[in-house]
Design a protein around this motif. Structure first.
Motif, PDB file in Angstrom:
ATOM      1  N   GLN A 246       0.700  -1.345  -0.024  1.00  0.00           N
ATOM      2  CA  GLN A 246      -0.074   0.056   0.056  1.00  0.00           C
ATOM      3  C   GLN A 246       0.928   1.310   0.147  1.00  0.00           C
ATOM      4  O   GLN A 246       1.552   1.511   0.889  1.00  0.00           O
ATOM      5  N   ASP A 247       0.667   1.891  -1.037  1.00  0.00           N
ATOM      6  CA  ASP A 247       1.452   3.317  -0.891  1.00  0.00           C
ATOM      7  C   ASP A 247       0.884   4.456  -0.543  1.00  0.00           C
ATOM      8  O   ASP A 247      -0.463   4.603  -0.841  1.00  0.00           O
TER       9      ASP A 247
ATOM     10  N   ASP B  53      -4.208   5.327  -3.272  1.00  0.00           N
ATOM     11  CA  ASP B  53      -5.133   4.810  -4.232  1.00  0.00           C
ATOM     12  C   ASP B  53      -6.607   5.025  -3.699  1.00  0.00           C
ATOM     13  O   ASP B  53      -7.686   4.923  -4.460  1.00  0.00           O
ATOM     14  N   ASN B  54      -6.690   5.725  -2.399  1.00  0.00           N
ATOM     15  CA  ASN B  54      -7.983   5.850  -1.809  1.00  0.00           C
ATOM     16  C   ASN B  54      -7.958   6.806  -1.001  1.00  0.00           C
ATOM     17  O   ASN B  54      -8.161   6.743   0.307  1.00  0.00           O
TER      18      ASN B  54
END
Length: 142
Positions: free
Chosen positions: A18-19, A66-67
């Motif tokens: 997870q970035d 991403d979110n």
């Protein structure tokens, strides 16, 4: 022993899965348990706010790239008047405030979210279509 080695091999992969993106600001909630007073505090990085006897500084705020609306993490330094050491210095996670919480008899502080860049509004494909002339549409304008 094999499980430990497997865990150590997989740990970097899980961490990289997870970035996170860094935000310039974050939103915290403060509670005085004695009076019931609450306040939402928006701080930019390095900014401090005084609430009751506490001084709260936002050191960092990050969110899943991403979110952006998902789980925020913030590093806070919280000082209390007349106390030399910080009463809290660490990371708080918005979805799990009890995981790393301020342990104070009177006050509570937790992370709500990072302030993320505004996303552009969704494109409406119908907006590119020419408007119908009401006099030529069926059943109208006769």
């Amino acid at each position: 022993m094999k499980r430990l080695v497997a865990a150590l091999v997989l740990l970097p992969q899980l961490a990289a899965a997870q970035d996170f993106a860094d935000a310039d600001a974050g939103v915290l909630r403060w509670l005085d348990k004695l009076t019931g007073e609450t306040a939402d505090i928006e701080l930019t990085l390095g900014q401090e706010a005084e609430s009751g006897r506490l001084t709260i500084r936002l050191d960092s705020c990050r969110y899943p790239a991403d979110n952006p609306a998902s789980d925020a993490e913030a590093h806070l330094t919280i000082l209390e008047k007349d106390v030399a050491k910080p009463v809290f210095d660490g990371w708080m996670i918005a979805s799990s405030p009890a995981l790393s919480a301020l342990d104070h008899p009177r006050y509570d502080v937790w992370v709500l979210r990072c302030v993320t860049p505004e996303l552009p509004p969704p494109v409406d494909p119908a907006a590119d279509q020419p408007a119908e002339d009401p006099a030529t549409s069926e059943g109208d304008g006769q």
